[in-house]
Scaffold this motif. Structure first.
Motif, short mmCIF file in Angstrom:
data_model
loop_
_atom_site.label_atom_id
_atom_site.label_comp_id
_atom_site.label_asym_id
_atom_site.label_seq_id
_atom_site.Cartn_x
_atom_site.Cartn_y
_atom_site.Cartn_z
N ASP A 116 -15.14 -6.16 4.77
CA ASP A 116 -14.73 -5.93 3.37
C ASP A 116 -14.05 -4.57 3.23
O ASP A 116 -14.31 -3.80 2.29
CB ASP A 116 -15.91 -6.02 2.41
N ALA A 117 -13.17 -4.29 4.20
CA ALA A 117 -12.40 -3.04 4.16
C ALA A 117 -11.43 -3.07 2.98
O ALA A 117 -11.09 -4.13 2.46
CB ALA A 117 -11.62 -2.89 5.47
N ASP A 118 -10.96 -1.90 2.59
CA ASP A 118 -9.97 -1.85 1.51
C ASP A 118 -8.59 -2.30 1.99
O ASP A 118 -7.71 -2.56 1.17
CB ASP A 118 -9.87 -0.42 0.96
N GLY A 119 -8.45 -2.38 3.32
CA GLY A 119 -7.16 -2.85 3.83
C GLY A 119 -7.09 -2.76 5.33
O GLY A 119 -8.08 -2.46 6.02
N VAL A 120 -5.90 -3.03 5.84
CA VAL A 120 -5.66 -3.05 7.27
C VAL A 120 -4.36 -2.30 7.57
O VAL A 120 -3.45 -2.27 6.73
CB VAL A 120 -5.56 -4.51 7.78
N HIS A 121 -4.30 -1.69 8.75
CA HIS A 121 -3.05 -1.06 9.19
C HIS A 121 -2.48 -1.84 10.36
O HIS A 121 -3.17 -2.08 11.35
CB HIS A 121 -3.26 0.40 9.61
N LEU A 122 -1.24 -2.27 10.22
CA LEU A 122 -0.60 -3.13 11.22
C LEU A 122 0.49 -2.37 11.96
O LEU A 122 1.27 -1.63 11.35
CB LEU A 122 0.03 -4.35 10.54
N GLY A 123 0.53 -2.57 13.29
CA GLY A 123 1.62 -2.01 14.08
C GLY A 123 2.80 -2.95 14.10
O GLY A 123 2.76 -4.03 13.52
N GLN A 124 3.85 -2.50 14.76
CA GLN A 124 5.07 -3.31 14.81
C GLN A 124 4.83 -4.64 15.54
O GLN A 124 5.53 -5.62 15.30
CB GLN A 124 6.19 -2.53 15.50
N GLN A 125 3.85 -4.67 16.42
CA GLN A 125 3.60 -5.89 17.21
C GLN A 125 2.48 -6.75 16.60
O GLN A 125 2.05 -7.73 17.18
CB GLN A 125 3.21 -5.53 18.66
N ASP A 126 2.00 -6.34 15.44
CA ASP A 126 0.89 -7.08 14.82
C ASP A 126 1.43 -8.17 13.89
O ASP A 126 2.64 -8.31 13.72
CB ASP A 126 -0.02 -6.10 14.06
N ILE A 127 0.51 -8.88 13.26
CA ILE A 127 0.90 -10.04 12.43
C ILE A 127 1.73 -9.57 11.22
O ILE A 127 1.75 -8.40 10.89
CB ILE A 127 -0.34 -10.81 11.93
#
Ligand SMILES: Cc1ncc(COP(=O)(O)OP(=O)(O)O)c(N)n1
Ligand code: TZP
Ligand code: MG
Length: 352
Positions: free
Chosen positions: A217-228
């Motif tokens: 239940d995080a406030d969000g996610v950090h995505l890299g260039q190779q992530d979804i």
């Protein structure tokens, strides 16, 4: 239920409804004041006002006449958790729960009094659930827009102690980045770190893993260039969570903003052992972001107190750091020093 027992029961039902109409209206008023005077959010303030007015219409004179405060055995009852408020989040949450509980009581006992009031209360409860989501979402985006310093964690034996020390220095945005642990340990740590951040009124973001961000239940996610994709991340997390994207050049920035990133990382500004092998994007890219970014953004990569001034002069409104805080002798002081420098530079333009 026969008429006799209903007649005997009626005053008690009116007393219950009377108390809960008051509870619901009082709780809504407390939330309304925050929406109006702290958030300047007219729509949410008006939603609270409209619900208060509807409750007032249901709160008839015959129900009010049943009030008997002198014989109310509940006035002396209390609980420590009712007396304490550690922060605005907890204050709002406590009053949202109070309104939701009161509306549930009105819905149930209203069935013995007026089916329309009962069904109206049920509908109003769903409006309060939606208000709660909107309040939380607004709070997240407000915190993100105002954040100047972003801690990205690295492995440490005293990880949670270091994060707490940083939070005690005034940090408002934390990303749990873990490239070593298995998923069971990652999730356990994520849940603890999330709880810690929320206790201090800070946002908690998880690096890479949308599944674990959902589970914690995080406030969000950090995505890299190779992530979804951001769209898929939102499909999994819902539209009310924060999704960030790393960028290393103008093309990636343009693509990230177009796909709806809530914020972007800009870097690495300098080469860094924390992300070995990644070429530096340089201050030039920071300057480009300062001119072109239309979402909140954080310069990242090799930034510490020796070059923070250069990064700020290049136009960065906020920075993300790993070693400068995680390896600091005193993370609290490190955060205070960086925030001191950051807050001396006015935020140019809107960060929203
Ligand atoms: C704020 C911020 N910006 C960039 C990054 C780098 O993320 P990513 O490209 O996914 O690389 P890893 O962190 O996974 O090595 C970040 N984490 N945070
Ligand atoms: C995760 C990440 N992405 C770009 S640079 C970086 C690491 C920054 O670490 P440090 O602040 O220690 O240089
Ligand atoms: Mg990543």
């Amino acid at each position: 239920m026969n008429d006799t027992s209903l007649t005997l029961m009626q005053p008690a039902v009116w007393r219950i409804l009377d108390a809960n109409f008051d509870r619901a209206r009082e709780g809504l008023r407390i939330i309304e004041e925050w929406c109006r005077f702290a958030l300047n959010h007219q729509a949410m303030a008006n939603e609270c006002k409209q619900m208060r007015q509807e409750l007032g219409m249901w709160h008839t004179p015959e129900i009010r006449a049943a009030r008997d405060t002198a014989r109310d055995v509940g006035t002396a009852l209390s609980h420590p958790r009712e007396e304490q408020r550690t922060g605005i989040e907890q204050l709002l949450q406590a009053n949202l729960c109070r309104v939701q509980e009161a509306l549930r009581v009105i819905e149930e006992y209203g069935k013995l009094y007026s089916p329309s009031v009962s069904s109206g209360s049920k509908q109003m409860r769903y409006r309060v659930y939606a208000l709660e989501s909107n309040l939380l979402t607004y709070r997240r985006r407000q915190l993100l827009a105002n954040a100047r310093l972003y801690l990205v964690t690295s492995a440490a034996p005293d990880l949670l102690l270091r994060v707490e020390a940083a939070l005690q220095g005034g940090l408002t945005l934390v990303q749990y980045r873990d490239k070593q642990n298995n998923d069971i340990d990652r999730l356990a740590i994520a849940k603890q770190m999330c709880q810690l951040c929320h206790h201090y009124g800070a946002l908690f973001i998880l690096n890479d893993r949308v599944d674990l961000a959902l589970a914690a239940d995080a406030d969000g996610v950090h995505l890299g260039q190779q992530d979804i994709s951001i769209a898929l991340a939102r499909q999994i997390l819902g539209t009310q969570k924060i999704v960030g994207r790393s960028t290393t050049n103008p093309e990636e920035m343009e693509r990230a903003i177009k796909e709806g990133a809530d914020y972007i990382g800009v870097g690495p500004v300098y080469e860094t052992p924390t992300k070995a092998g990644k070429a530096a994007a340089g201050l030039e890219y920071v300057q480009h972001a300062a001119k072109n970014a239309t979402v909140p953004w954080f310069a990242i990569g090799g930034i510490d107190n020796t070059n923070l001034d250069d990064v700020l002069k290049a136009g960065a409104p906020g920075v993300a750091m790993v070693r400068a805080i995680m390896n600091a002798e005193n993370p609290t002081h490190a955060v205070q020093f960086c925030l001191g420098m950051l807050n001396r530079v006015p935020q140019v333009g809107a960060r929203v």
